[in-house]
Scaffold this active site. Structure first.
Site, PDB file in Angstrom:
ATOM      1  N   PRO A 314       0.849  -1.182  -0.031  1.00  0.00           N
ATOM      2  CA  PRO A 314       0.108  -0.010  -0.145  1.00  0.00           C
ATOM      3  C   PRO A 314       0.996   1.403   0.066  1.00  0.00           C
ATOM      4  CG  PRO A 314       0.153  -1.071   2.002  1.00  0.00           C
ATOM      5  CD  PRO A 314       0.723  -1.939   1.445  1.00  0.00           C
ATOM      6  N   LEU A 315       0.856   2.234  -0.999  1.00  0.00           N
ATOM      7  CA  LEU A 315       1.587   3.409  -1.345  1.00  0.00           C
ATOM      8  C   LEU A 315       0.742   4.536  -1.037  1.00  0.00           C
ATOM      9  CD1 LEU A 315       3.307   1.625  -4.135  1.00  0.00           C
ATOM     10  CD2 LEU A 315       4.430   2.116  -1.678  1.00  0.00           C
ATOM     11  N   THR A 316       1.342   5.699  -0.200  1.00  0.00           N
ATOM     12  CA  THR A 316       0.739   6.926  -0.288  1.00  0.00           C
ATOM     13  C   THR A 316       0.674   7.554  -1.630  1.00  0.00           C
ATOM     14  OG1 THR A 316       1.818   7.161   1.957  1.00  0.00           O
ATOM     15  CG2 THR A 316       0.787   8.974   0.989  1.00  0.00           C
ATOM     16  N   GLN A 368      -6.105  -1.450   3.722  1.00  0.00           N
ATOM     17  CA  GLN A 368      -5.264  -1.282   4.894  1.00  0.00           C
ATOM     18  C   GLN A 368      -5.972   0.024   5.943  1.00  0.00           C
ATOM     19  OE1 GLN A 368      -1.315   0.804   5.308  1.00  0.00           O
ATOM     20  NE2 GLN A 368      -0.651  -1.235   5.600  1.00  0.00           N
ATOM     21  N   CYS A 401       3.416   2.657  10.225  1.00  0.00           N
ATOM     22  CA  CYS A 401       3.804   3.854   9.824  1.00  0.00           C
ATOM     23  C   CYS A 401       4.276   4.605  10.657  1.00  0.00           C
ATOM     24  CB  CYS A 401       2.136   4.792   9.437  1.00  0.00           C
ATOM     25  SG  CYS A 401       2.442   6.214   8.889  1.00  0.00           S
ATOM     26  N   HIS A 472       8.314  -4.917   7.919  1.00  0.00           N
ATOM     27  CA  HIS A 472       9.559  -4.057   7.169  1.00  0.00           C
ATOM     28  C   HIS A 472      10.734  -4.270   8.076  1.00  0.00           C
ATOM     29  CE1 HIS A 472      10.311  -0.391   4.535  1.00  0.00           C
ATOM     30  NE2 HIS A 472      11.343  -0.333   5.433  1.00  0.00           N
ATOM     31  N   GLY A 514      11.734  -4.259   2.246  1.00  0.00           N
ATOM     32  CA  GLY A 514      12.899  -3.451   2.127  1.00  0.00           C
ATOM     33  C   GLY A 514      13.855  -3.594   1.293  1.00  0.00           C
TER      34      GLY A 514
END
Length: 673
Positions: A314-316, A368, A401, A472, A514
């Site tokens: 999931p990416l901003t 998410q 986050c 991560h 990562g």
């Protein structure tokens, strides 16, 4: 001349300079853009948003001002509209119930006369690696003004091509693709019924939340009885613990008393905390009351069989539905929407609920969610599960986050230090979601040098029922400043597997994350750590075709023309999602430029002396193997707008794109955790 360590090894014949590009502070820029101006916790304007969505005036500390230097904090995005606005009902061939009171015009002829000319998306065969990179074809023969239709007959509408009709009707900027002039000289819309019927099952986006459901959510009338029952259980347990603790404080036995009598501390001296009951929405009369379903046993939950599958993080901002479709085309098996805030879901935020939208091509799709306590996350999960009934494969809890404004509310990576609360959240969400599994994404710990995930992760499955785990390989404090610790990821995988074996539990999928930028990176890390797969974030932002590389176990020296084809496809996907009217075109343009702000960082493999390319290597100034490859490597945001104009027409006069980072250079992913 020896180049600094960490420099991309570009072949000498392609070098323009030995000066290495500066590394921007991506940690400072991360989270500086939100899709909701007033309700997200990550803001552009120096104000801090509370979890409830309100503004709180905040004076930046010296350290915070320093941390904001890498971000363009003043980015503003406004919808670009037509000079003359045609009523959307009339534009679609419907009757407007407001009549003359409608704020937009009903004069179709006047609107079409003032409307900008149609946009022409060039065919794939018209793309070239030399300037001007796209061929527009020959102009139509001269026609008399009265004979020329108010649209371009060469136009092709991506929405009509995919759906069999265009929902924007006359307002579409590609009108010529689904319009004709009838015998009366009137412009009429075309519908392809056969294509429309096929698209209903293959192309129509899923999990679209209607206005009535949003209204019920906003007014606290959307039922979530399972969450209510669970929260009452928690409240009762809390009150019982407090009562027990209070009794211990009140009744203190003094051993040396005459005649064996006890003395008590006066109750007036005992401080009793009055805990208010959780707020619940009013329910209708008993005949209409929605009662909790019989809880599922853990064995009845859907099992996730993810081993060997590819997973897009999931990416901003960039991880929207059009971008996910691109990654699916390249081989991504599992996709997840952008992080949404539990409180915003409960407030019925239209923008937040847009994050649950799913395209049918996404074979395994999850939502998410982030929040700080069961009272927010459990009801939000139950409502999401009901709204997305049948179209949701998992719900992921964000425990990774690192952004300060999320962390300080107790959400994101703050949950790593609140194991018992996290356990209550997972148990409650499992009950609220029925057979939909709950997964958890987390970091190695909060503070650098104090990893805690190896203690927490075995509990997530064994004690609370998490169906999959993603780790991560950095702490919250590290953000992205150091390489991911894959040795520690292996330690955590071993800890989970050991407990599963000891307690005879079914193994759950474990993904790492990562610094994965190539097929070689991917498979080496899988073998090294024992994970079932890797959640790809930064690698997908810079080169979405990484999923093809992973699937085919090869490094792909993709050509500049193939990359331009991908950009063209993104434009079409964006128009289908955001709309083909003027506002939709420029929203698509904005997000295409956001994607290009990462993709320009890709250094073509054919230019490198050593393969594969490495994610954190910074390139000196270089030229490509042709004009197009050089353009695609430009860090100038004006060139990204120029590329968008190849497929979306000229940008409006006052429209410009401000990159998220003040320095356009190699950096880190914009992943949420």
């Amino acid at each position: 001349m020896a180049l600094p360590l960490g420099t991309a090894p570009i072949k000498p014949e392609f070098l323009l300079s030995n000066q290495v590009s500066a590394l921007p502070d991506d940690d400072a820029a991360e989270g500086s853009t939100s899709h909701i101006a007033n309700t997200r916790p990550t803001r552009d304007d120096g104000e801090e948003a509370s979890e409830g969505g309100g503004r709180q005036k905040k004076k930046w500390s010296k350290e915070e001002r320093k941390n904001k230097r890498g971000a363009n904090k003043g980015r503003r995005w406004q919808k670009v509209r037509d000079d003359v606005e045609l009523c959307w009902r009339v534009a679609s061939g419907k009757i407007c119930e407001f009549g003359d009171q409608c704020r937009n015009t009903h004069d179709v002829v006047a609107y079409l006369a003032a409307k900008p000319k149609d946009i022409i998306i060039p065919d794939v065969s018209a793309l070239s690696e030399v300037s001007p990179f796209v061929s527009r074809g020959t102009e139509d023969e001269e026609m008399n003004e009265g004979e020329r239709p108010p649209f371009d007959t060469k136009a092709r509408c991506p929405v009509f091509d995919e759906a069999g009709e265009c929902r924007h009707g006359m307002r579409c900027r590609f009108l010529g693709g689904h319009a004709r002039v009838d015998e009366n000289g009137q412009t009429v819309l075309i519908v392809d019924e056969e294509k429309k019927a096929i698209a209903a099952t293959t192309q129509t986006e899923l999990n679209t939340v209607d206005a009535e459901a949003l209204k019920q959510i906003r007014t606290k009338k959307f039922p979530h009885p399972t969450a209510n029952a669970y929260l009452k259980e928690l409240q009762a347990a809390t009150e019982a613990e407090q009562k027990k603790s209070q009794e211990k404080k009140v009744a203190v036995v003094v051993p040396e008393q005459e005649q064996g009598q006890e003395t008590s501390i006066p109750e007036a001296s005992v401080s009793v905390i009055d805990v208010p009951p959780p707020q619940t929405e009013p329910l209708p009369d008993d005949s209409q009351k929605d009662t909790p379903d019989v809880p599922l046993r853990p064995s009845e939950k859907k099992r996730l069989h993810w081993k060997g599958k590819t997973y897009l993080a999931p990416l901003t901002t960039v991880g929207n539905l059009p971008f996910r479709r691109i990654c699916v085309d390249y081989g991504a098996d599992i996709t997840c929407g952008e992080m949404g805030l539990a409180n915003s879901f409960l407030q019925g935020s239209k923008e937040e609920w847009s994050l649950v939208r799913r395209h049918p091509s996404e074979s395994i799709f999850g939502v998410q969610i982030a929040g700080s306590k069961p009272q927010l996350l459990v009801p939000a999960a139950e409502i999401i599960g009901k709204v997305c009934s049948g179209n949701l494969d998992f719900v992921d809890i964000n425990c990774g986050c690192p952004i300060d404004l999320v962390y300080k509310t107790g959400s994101g990576s703050a949950l790593l230090d609140a194991a018992n609360k996290l356990g209550k959240i997972i148990v409650g969400m499992n009950k609220a979601l029925g057979d939909v599994p709950v997964t958890v994404k987390l970091r190695t710990g909060v503070k650098d040098g104090k990893n805690t995930a190896h203690k927490l992760m075995p509990r997530l499955n064994a004690e609370w029922g998490a169906a999959a785990l993603t780790l991560h390989g950095r702490t919250r404090q590290q953000r992205y400043s150091k390489l991911a610790d894959w040795d520690y990821i292996k330690t955590c995988v071993d800890a989970v597997r050991e407990r599963e074996e000891d307690e005879n539990l079914a193994p759950v999928p474990i993904f790492g994350g990562g610094d994965c930028y190539s097929s070689q990176d991917y498979w080496e890390k899988v073998e090294q750590s024992g994970v079932d797969g890797i959640m790809v974030a930064r690698g997908a932002l810079i080169k979405p075709w990484i999923f093809t590389e992973i699937k085919e176990h090869r490094e792909w020296d993709i050509s500049a023309r193939e990359r331009l084809e991908e950009i063209r496809k993104y434009a079409e996907y964006g128009l289908n999602h955001f709309g083909s009217d003027t506002a939709g075109v420029n929203t698509t343009r904005r997000y295409l430029c956001e994607a290009l702000s990462f993709q320009y960082r890709y250094v073509p493999l054919g230019l490198l002396e050593v393969l594969p390319g490495r994610m954190n290597d910074r390139p000196p100034a270089f030229r490509g193997r042709n004009e197009l490859e050089t353009l695609l490597a430009s860090g100038d945001s004006r060139d990204w707008v120029k590329i968008s104009e190849m497929f979306l027409g000229p940008a409006p006069d006052l429209w410009s794109f401000t990159p998220k980072h003040k320095s356009n250079a190699y950096g880190n992913e914009d992943s949420q955790g």
